[in-house]
Write a protein that holds these residues in place. Structure first.
Motif, mmCIF file in Angstrom:
data_model
loop_
_atom_site.group_PDB
_atom_site.id
_atom_site.type_symbol
_atom_site.label_atom_id
_atom_site.label_comp_id
_atom_site.label_asym_id
_atom_site.label_seq_id
_atom_site.Cartn_x
_atom_site.Cartn_y
_atom_site.Cartn_z
ATOM 1 N N TRP A 326 0.834 -1.207 0.000
ATOM 2 C CA TRP A 326 0.000 0.000 0.000
ATOM 3 C C TRP A 326 0.870 1.259 0.000
ATOM 4 C CZ3 TRP A 326 -4.990 0.467 -0.999
ATOM 5 C CH2 TRP A 326 -5.626 1.674 -0.727
ATOM 6 N N ARG A 329 2.390 1.849 -3.465
ATOM 7 C CA ARG A 329 1.475 1.756 -4.601
ATOM 8 C C ARG A 329 1.792 2.786 -5.690
ATOM 9 N NH1 ARG A 329 -1.398 4.298 -0.570
ATOM 10 N NH2 ARG A 329 -2.614 6.170 -1.151
ATOM 11 N N ARG A 330 2.191 3.990 -5.323
ATOM 12 C CA ARG A 330 2.500 4.991 -6.348
ATOM 13 C C ARG A 330 3.767 4.648 -7.112
ATOM 14 N NH1 ARG A 330 0.749 10.872 -3.728
ATOM 15 N NH2 ARG A 330 -1.516 10.401 -3.630
ATOM 16 N N GLY A 335 -3.205 1.413 -8.714
ATOM 17 C CA GLY A 335 -4.327 2.102 -8.104
ATOM 18 C C GLY A 335 -4.675 1.462 -6.777
ATOM 19 N N ARG A 336 -5.611 2.051 -6.057
ATOM 20 C CA ARG A 336 -5.977 1.528 -4.744
ATOM 21 C C ARG A 336 -6.516 0.092 -4.804
ATOM 22 N NH1 ARG A 336 -6.398 5.555 -0.672
ATOM 23 N NH2 ARG A 336 -5.890 7.636 -1.468
ATOM 24 N N ALA A 339 -3.511 -2.177 -5.563
ATOM 25 C CA ALA A 339 -2.603 -2.305 -4.425
ATOM 26 C C ALA A 339 -3.192 -3.210 -3.350
ATOM 27 C CB ALA A 339 -2.294 -0.926 -3.844
ATOM 28 N N ALA A 340 -4.506 -3.097 -3.127
ATOM 29 C CA ALA A 340 -5.153 -3.960 -2.140
ATOM 30 C C ALA A 340 -5.089 -5.416 -2.569
ATOM 31 C CB ALA A 340 -6.602 -3.525 -1.932
ATOM 32 N N THR A 399 -13.515 -2.187 -9.638
ATOM 33 C CA THR A 399 -12.954 -1.486 -10.788
ATOM 34 C C THR A 399 -13.933 -1.377 -11.937
ATOM 35 O OG1 THR A 399 -12.004 -3.590 -11.561
ATOM 36 C CG2 THR A 399 -10.590 -2.172 -10.235
#
Length: 408
Positions: A326, A329-330, A335-336, A339-340, A399
């Motif tokens: 997390w 992630r960047r 994306g969130r 990453a999860a 998504t």
């Protein structure tokens, strides 16, 4: 009798897996979970059909079996995607290997010290053995029709390539942990790590190149039939693994590098035909190992861990990987939801068995290390196995476009 029963039950499970095919991938259960459950059912704690010493008393067979299965699995990962696709994932995979892998080892070691009260050496051994993402268990998450439908290629490729590479690259962490536990000096561990990794690359690259060229030459002269060609990479994996053992280099990493080199050179139909056979072998060979693992689970040693063992399992599953991914992630370009997903599905399995057995062979480790390590492996196998299908569905929904989620 032990081998006969394991083979017979594994064969029946294999028939069930083959018959259910992609439907099994949609269910909240994986082939490793099926094998583990059958082993528990046949073991001393349930029916008592087979009563054999727990893994904490005999790790030799685990080391050998895990080594062979890992060789096939990392070869499968190396052949899974065209080289041009793998190159596009180089940056995130390198970040995972250089930053996430040691971070996961440190987090796990800290959790072991906190929950079990073990010393630096034992905590380091657990951290190093449990940090790599397992390619065998990860394959059930990222391969097959449902995975290709629900997950983007980027996430599947990152998880696959990371799991293939970090199995071998976790070895330096294990060697340093062994040094901290008293097996050798840290300087000697670092020197051995350098040789193990460098030697693996020096062996794997020419082995993969020669293997691909030999296969191509055989096809050009009409001496290679389709069936032997499909199994060629399995034979190549075992050959590289054996050669690595003879010269004392990292065999798992050498096989992965050989697979990448083979993939790069073999750009024709042999690459696409080899990948499915490696997937199939990887999928079915997992059954006897996890069945045998279920037979030798150290229940009494787990009970002695008490609530500390429960705390370690919960801590490792929640904090070993997810927060690290997390935070990255960047840099990873995720994306969130991605990453999860990538953060949660970093299962602990055959690679951890391999390194735990290796630590036990090299050093008379604290019995708590093997007991706690196998407990985490069993828990990860079950938890990640039953959440893989629901996890893919949740990712797809998270998504999906807004109109699809609302049913418009």
């Amino acid at each position: 009798m032990l081998i006969d029963v394991v083979l017979a039950v594994s064969g029946l499970l294999g028939l069930a897996v083959a018959a259910l095919s992609d439907r099994l991938r949609r269910w909240p259960v994986s082939a490793p979970v099926m094998g583990l459950a059958c082993g528990i059912l046949l073991g001393p704690e349930v029916t008592g059909v087979l009563v054999i010493p727990p893994v904490t008393e005999d790790t030799a067979w685990v080391h050998t079996a895990a080594r062979l299965l890992l060789a096939i699995s990392v070869m499968s990962v190396a052949l899974r995607y065209p080289v041009r696709d793998a190159r596009t994932r180089l940056r995130p995979v390198l970040l995972l290997l250089a930053i996430a892998l040691p971070a996961m080892a440190l987090v796990t070691a800290g959790l072991a010290a906190l929950t079990l009260g073990v010393g630096l050496g034992a905590a380091a051994l657990l951290g190093a053995a449990l940090c790599p993402t397992d390619p065998v268990l990860a394959s059930s998450v990222v391969t097959g029709g449902p995975a290709e439908k629900d997950l983007p290629a980027r996430d599947r490729q990152i998880l696959s390539l990371e799991s293939g590479a970090n199995d071998g690259l976790a070895l330096p962490l294990v060697l340093v942990a062994l040094a901290l536990a008293g097996a050798d000096s840290v300087g000697a561990a670092l020197a051995e790590s350098l040789w193990q990794v460098a030697g693996a690359v020096l062996l794997g690259v020419p082995a993969g190149w020669l293997g691909a060229r030999a296969l191509r030459a055989g096809e050009e002269h009409g001496s290679t039939d389709p069936a032997p060609r499909m199994l060629f990479t399995v034979v190549l994996a075992f050959a590289v693994l054996g050669a690595a053992g003879l010269i004392h280099v990292d065999g798992i990493l050498a096989v992965f590098v050989a697979g990448l080199a083979f993939n790069h050179v073999a750009t024709g139909p042999e690459r696409t035909e080899d990948a499915p056979i490696d997937e199939a072998v990887n999928r079915f060979l997992v059954l006897p190992l996890f069945l045998a693992f279920g037979l030798v689970l150290p229940w009494s040693a787990w009970a002695e861990l008490g609530w500390g063992g429960v705390g370690l399992v919960a801590g490792v599953l929640l904090f070993r990987r997810l927060p690290v991914i997390w935070l990255l992630r960047r840099p990873l370009g995720l994306g969130r939801p991605d990453a999860a997903f990538v953060g949660w599905f970093g299962p602990i399995g055959v690679s951890a068995m391999f390194y735990l057995a290796m630590e036990a062979e090299r050093l008379a480790v604290d019995p708590v290390v093997l007991a706690a390590g196998t407990l985490v492996v069993a828990a990860s196998t079950v938890v990640h196995g039953i959440t893989s299908a629901p996890g893919r569905v949740l990712y797809r929904r998270a998504t999906a476009p807004v109109d699809e989620r609302s049913g418009v």
